[in-house]
Scaffold this motif. Structure first.
Motif, PDB file in Angstrom:
ATOM      1  N   LEU A 159       0.852  -1.182   0.000  1.00  0.00           N
ATOM      2  CA  LEU A 159       0.000   0.000   0.000  1.00  0.00           C
ATOM      3  C   LEU A 159       0.890   1.234   0.000  1.00  0.00           C
ATOM      4  CD1 LEU A 159      -3.010   0.887   0.201  1.00  0.00           C
ATOM      5  CD2 LEU A 159      -2.650   1.109   2.663  1.00  0.00           C
ATOM      6  N   ASN A 160       0.693   2.088  -0.993  1.00  0.00           N
ATOM      7  CA  ASN A 160       1.499   3.298  -1.142  1.00  0.00           C
ATOM      8  C   ASN A 160       0.735   4.495  -0.579  1.00  0.00           C
ATOM      9  OD1 ASN A 160       3.843   2.259  -2.744  1.00  0.00           O
ATOM     10  ND2 ASN A 160       2.190   1.682  -4.133  1.00  0.00           N
ATOM     11  N   ILE A 161       1.279   5.093   0.467  1.00  0.00           N
ATOM     12  CA  ILE A 161       0.609   6.180   1.181  1.00  0.00           C
ATOM     13  C   ILE A 161       1.443   7.454   1.086  1.00  0.00           C
ATOM     14  CG2 ILE A 161      -0.238   7.009   3.418  1.00  0.00           C
ATOM     15  CD1 ILE A 161      -0.621   4.084   4.243  1.00  0.00           C
ATOM     16  N   LEU A 162       0.769   8.562   0.786  1.00  0.00           N
ATOM     17  CA  LEU A 162       1.378   9.888   0.807  1.00  0.00           C
ATOM     18  C   LEU A 162       0.736  10.686   1.931  1.00  0.00           C
ATOM     19  CD1 LEU A 162       3.071  12.230  -0.457  1.00  0.00           C
ATOM     20  CD2 LEU A 162       1.064  12.727  -1.892  1.00  0.00           C
ATOM     21  N   GLU A 163       1.553  11.217   2.823  1.00  0.00           N
ATOM     22  CA  GLU A 163       1.022  12.084   3.867  1.00  0.00           C
ATOM     23  C   GLU A 163       1.426  13.523   3.595  1.00  0.00           C
ATOM     24  OE1 GLU A 163       0.663  12.816   8.665  1.00  0.00           O
ATOM     25  OE2 GLU A 163       2.248  11.477   7.953  1.00  0.00           O
ATOM     26  N   ILE A 164       0.429  14.400   3.539  1.00  0.00           N
ATOM     27  CA  ILE A 164       0.659  15.821   3.356  1.00  0.00           C
ATOM     28  C   ILE A 164       0.690  16.462   4.736  1.00  0.00           C
ATOM     29  CG2 ILE A 164      -0.230  17.933   2.315  1.00  0.00           C
ATOM     30  CD1 ILE A 164       0.806  15.835   0.328  1.00  0.00           C
ATOM     31  N   GLY A 165       1.901  16.672   5.240  1.00  0.00           N
ATOM     32  CA  GLY A 165       2.106  17.195   6.580  1.00  0.00           C
ATOM     33  C   GLY A 165       2.565  16.120   7.536  1.00  0.00           C
ATOM     34  N   PHE A 166       3.820  15.663   7.395  1.00  0.00           N
ATOM     35  CA  PHE A 166       4.329  14.598   8.262  1.00  0.00           C
ATOM     36  C   PHE A 166       4.305  15.016   9.732  1.00  0.00           C
ATOM     37  CE2 PHE A 166       7.802  12.315  10.400  1.00  0.00           C
ATOM     38  CZ  PHE A 166       7.434  10.998  10.132  1.00  0.00           C
ATOM     39  N   GLN A 200       0.342  -5.963   6.732  1.00  0.00           N
ATOM     40  CA  GLN A 200       0.246  -5.235   5.471  1.00  0.00           C
ATOM     41  C   GLN A 200       1.561  -4.517   5.186  1.00  0.00           C
ATOM     42  OE1 GLN A 200      -2.265  -4.779   3.001  1.00  0.00           O
ATOM     43  NE2 GLN A 200      -0.533  -3.769   1.999  1.00  0.00           N
ATOM     44  N   LYS A 201       2.105  -4.709   3.999  1.00  0.00           N
ATOM     45  CA  LYS A 201       3.325  -4.012   3.606  1.00  0.00           C
ATOM     46  C   LYS A 201       2.985  -2.570   3.209  1.00  0.00           C
ATOM     47  CE  LYS A 201       7.503  -4.453   0.801  1.00  0.00           C
ATOM     48  NZ  LYS A 201       8.221  -5.242  -0.235  1.00  0.00           N
ATOM     49  N   ILE A 202       3.797  -1.627   3.666  1.00  0.00           N
ATOM     50  CA  ILE A 202       3.527  -0.206   3.458  1.00  0.00           C
ATOM     51  C   ILE A 202       4.749   0.502   2.886  1.00  0.00           C
ATOM     52  CG2 ILE A 202       2.947   1.993   4.569  1.00  0.00           C
ATOM     53  CD1 ILE A 202       0.628   0.078   4.734  1.00  0.00           C
ATOM     54  N   ASN A 203       4.505   1.339   1.885  1.00  0.00           N
ATOM     55  CA  ASN A 203       5.492   2.301   1.398  1.00  0.00           C
ATOM     56  C   ASN A 203       4.933   3.681   1.723  1.00  0.00           C
ATOM     57  OD1 ASN A 203       7.795   3.311  -0.045  1.00  0.00           O
ATOM     58  ND2 ASN A 203       6.452   3.710  -1.781  1.00  0.00           N
ATOM     59  N   TYR A 204       5.547   4.374   2.679  1.00  0.00           N
ATOM     60  CA  TYR A 204       4.985   5.596   3.252  1.00  0.00           C
ATOM     61  C   TYR A 204       5.859   6.786   2.902  1.00  0.00           C
ATOM     62  CZ  TYR A 204       2.295   8.105   6.879  1.00  0.00           C
ATOM     63  OH  TYR A 204       1.448   8.962   7.575  1.00  0.00           O
ATOM     64  N   ILE A 205       5.256   7.791   2.275  1.00  0.00           N
ATOM     65  CA  ILE A 205       5.951   9.023   1.924  1.00  0.00           C
ATOM     66  C   ILE A 205       5.341  10.151   2.750  1.00  0.00           C
ATOM     67  CG2 ILE A 205       6.654  10.587   0.084  1.00  0.00           C
ATOM     68  CD1 ILE A 205       7.538   7.693  -0.392  1.00  0.00           C
ATOM     69  N   GLY A 206       6.157  10.806   3.563  1.00  0.00           N
ATOM     70  CA  GLY A 206       5.675  11.922   4.366  1.00  0.00           C
ATOM     71  C   GLY A 206       6.320  13.217   3.920  1.00  0.00           C
ATOM     72  N   VAL A 207       5.499  14.170   3.469  1.00  0.00           N
ATOM     73  CA  VAL A 207       6.017  15.450   2.985  1.00  0.00           C
ATOM     74  C   VAL A 207       5.875  16.502   4.079  1.00  0.00           C
ATOM     75  CG1 VAL A 207       5.760  17.265   1.256  1.00  0.00           C
ATOM     76  CG2 VAL A 207       5.461  14.875   0.601  1.00  0.00           C
ATOM     77  N   GLU A 208       6.925  17.221   4.333  1.00  0.00           N
ATOM     78  CA  GLU A 208       6.923  18.247   5.389  1.00  0.00           C
ATOM     79  C   GLU A 208       7.891  19.358   5.005  1.00  0.00           C
ATOM     80  OE1 GLU A 208       5.976  20.499   8.068  1.00  0.00           O
ATOM     81  OE2 GLU A 208       5.063  18.530   8.428  1.00  0.00           O
ATOM     82  N   ALA A 209       7.392  20.573   4.908  1.00  0.00           N
ATOM     83  CA  ALA A 209       8.261  21.704   4.557  1.00  0.00           C
ATOM     84  C   ALA A 209       9.057  22.203   5.759  1.00  0.00           C
ATOM     85  CB  ALA A 209       7.432  22.840   3.971  1.00  0.00           C
ATOM     86  N   TYR A 210       8.466  22.080   6.964  1.00  0.00           N
ATOM     87  CA  TYR A 210       9.100  22.622   8.171  1.00  0.00           C
ATOM     88  C   TYR A 210       9.116  21.549   9.256  1.00  0.00           C
ATOM     89  CZ  TYR A 210       7.937  26.801   5.521  1.00  0.00           C
ATOM     90  OH  TYR A 210       7.812  27.728   4.514  1.00  0.00           O
ATOM     91  N   PRO A 211      10.124  20.677   9.244  1.00  0.00           N
ATOM     92  CA  PRO A 211      10.173  19.550  10.187  1.00  0.00           C
ATOM     93  C   PRO A 211      10.135  19.993  11.650  1.00  0.00           C
ATOM     94  CG  PRO A 211      11.790  19.275   8.444  1.00  0.00           C
ATOM     95  CD  PRO A 211      11.253  20.658   8.297  1.00  0.00           C
ATOM     96  N   VAL A 212       9.475  19.181  12.461  1.00  0.00           N
ATOM     97  CA  VAL A 212       9.419  19.424  13.902  1.00  0.00           C
ATOM     98  C   VAL A 212      10.796  19.113  14.492  1.00  0.00           C
ATOM     99  CG1 VAL A 212       8.339  18.756  16.082  1.00  0.00           C
ATOM    100  CG2 VAL A 212       6.968  18.836  13.974  1.00  0.00           C
ATOM    101  N   PRO A 213      11.375  20.003  15.277  1.00  0.00           N
ATOM    102  CA  PRO A 213      12.699  19.748  15.872  1.00  0.00           C
ATOM    103  C   PRO A 213      12.682  18.507  16.768  1.00  0.00           C
ATOM    104  CG  PRO A 213      12.099  22.068  16.096  1.00  0.00           C
ATOM    105  CD  PRO A 213      10.874  21.355  15.613  1.00  0.00           C
ATOM    106  N   ASN A 228      -1.928   4.993  -3.504  1.00  0.00           N
ATOM    107  CA  ASN A 228      -3.275   4.449  -3.295  1.00  0.00           C
ATOM    108  C   ASN A 228      -4.077   5.286  -2.322  1.00  0.00           C
ATOM    109  OD1 ASN A 228      -1.208   1.744  -3.019  1.00  0.00           O
ATOM    110  ND2 ASN A 228      -2.633   1.789  -4.745  1.00  0.00           N
ATOM    111  N   LEU A 229      -3.371   5.978  -1.416  1.00  0.00           N
ATOM    112  CA  LEU A 229      -4.036   6.668  -0.320  1.00  0.00           C
ATOM    113  C   LEU A 229      -3.242   7.917   0.050  1.00  0.00           C
ATOM    114  CD1 LEU A 229      -6.169   6.670   2.006  1.00  0.00           C
ATOM    115  CD2 LEU A 229      -4.612   5.169   3.283  1.00  0.00           C
ATOM    116  N   ILE A 230      -3.970   9.019   0.254  1.00  0.00           N
ATOM    117  CA  ILE A 230      -3.353  10.260   0.711  1.00  0.00           C
ATOM    118  C   ILE A 230      -3.993  10.674   2.032  1.00  0.00           C
ATOM    119  CG2 ILE A 230      -3.047  12.738   0.286  1.00  0.00           C
ATOM    120  CD1 ILE A 230      -2.909  12.127  -2.697  1.00  0.00           C
ATOM    121  N   TYR A 231      -3.135  10.908   3.020  1.00  0.00           N
ATOM    122  CA  TYR A 231      -3.561  11.543   4.263  1.00  0.00           C
ATOM    123  C   TYR A 231      -3.316  13.041   4.085  1.00  0.00           C
ATOM    124  CZ  TYR A 231      -2.915   6.938   6.655  1.00  0.00           C
ATOM    125  OH  TYR A 231      -2.967   5.620   7.058  1.00  0.00           O
ATOM    126  N   PHE A 232      -4.367  13.824   3.943  1.00  0.00           N
ATOM    127  CA  PHE A 232      -4.193  15.263   3.738  1.00  0.00           C
ATOM    128  C   PHE A 232      -4.357  15.956   5.084  1.00  0.00           C
ATOM    129  CE2 PHE A 232      -4.817  19.532   2.226  1.00  0.00           C
ATOM    130  CZ  PHE A 232      -4.027  19.592   1.084  1.00  0.00           C
TER     131      PHE A 232
END
Length: 228
Positions: free
Chosen positions: A59-66, A84-97, A156-160
């Motif tokens: 399952l390929n997941i994109l998260e908008i706002g890691f 379940q096997k997961i390929n997880y992409i988390g996008v974040e412009a300003y990472p939490v310290p 397959n799935l986006i967490y917005f």
């Protein structure tokens, strides 16, 4: 989102923590429960929904706002439970310290102390590199502005889970949802905590079929969008 804003750790109604920006009166998660919101919006309405309809070797997941990594960590725990096997992409412009991450209590609140090293690894892993969190969970954190996303037919799935439209309306625009639509594979699903009419109309304008669903605690509705 302006940088160098004052930040504070607060406890939400379900006992889990989140980060608050007092100047903006904005939070990373719902004050009615960070974990409850994540489970309802992203797991129940997204992860469980799509896996209930089809089987995915991966399952390929994109998260908008890691952000704090809460959604990624809960997804890891759920995927482990059902193998379940997961390929997880988390996008974040300003990472939490990292010095703020240590004050977040998700591992404890999720009764997942055996997986503290997993949560730590998620945050300590290098940005823009694919990291094997476990043999069945791969994480890539991308330090990237949402407007610069240009994936095509990948997920397959986006967490917005961007900051709210009151604070950053540009993240809830037709331009952004067109990028989300293009990033999804056919029958892919996007879920978000927002239920604003302007957000729903922007999704529909780019081709999504949009459902209003019952929201998490403290919120009447949320949205789920499907690419047809």
């Amino acid at each position: 989102m302006k940088e160098n804003l004052k930040r504070e750790i607060i406890t939400t109604s379900d006992g889990s923590t989140t980060i608050h920006f007092p100047e903006l009166d904005e939070h990373y998660h719902s004050i009615h429960g960070a974990i409850n919101e994540a489970k309802h919006v992203f797991i129940k309405s997204g992860f469980d929904h799509i896996l209930g309809a089809r089987n995915f070797p991966e399952l390929n997941i994109l998260e908008i706002g890691f952000g704090t990594g809460l959604n990624a960590f809960i997804t890891y725990l759920e995927a482990l439970r059902i193998s379940q096997k997961i390929n997880y992409i988390g996008v974040e412009a300003y990472p939490v310290p990292l010095d703020e991450i240590k004050f977040l209590n998700y591992v404890d609140q999720l009764s997942a102390l055996n997986y503290q090293t997993v949560f730590d690894k998620m945050h300590q892993s290098s940005w823009n590199d694919r990291t094997m969190i476990s043999s069945s969970f791969f994480l890539t954190k991308r330090k990237q502005l949402f407007l610069d996303i240009d994936d095509k037919n990948c997920f397959n799935l986006i967490y917005f889970d961007a900051f709210g439209a009151r604070v950053q309306p540009e993240l809830w625009s037709v331009d952004i949802f067109e990028k989300m639509y293009e990033a999804l594979m056919d029958k892919g699903v996007l879920v978000t905590y927002s239920a604003k009419g302007s957000v729903r109309r922007a999704m529909q304008e780019v081709g999504f079929v949009v459902e209003r669903l019952p929201g998490p605690p403290g919120k009447r509705e949320m949205l789920r969008a499907t690419k047809n």
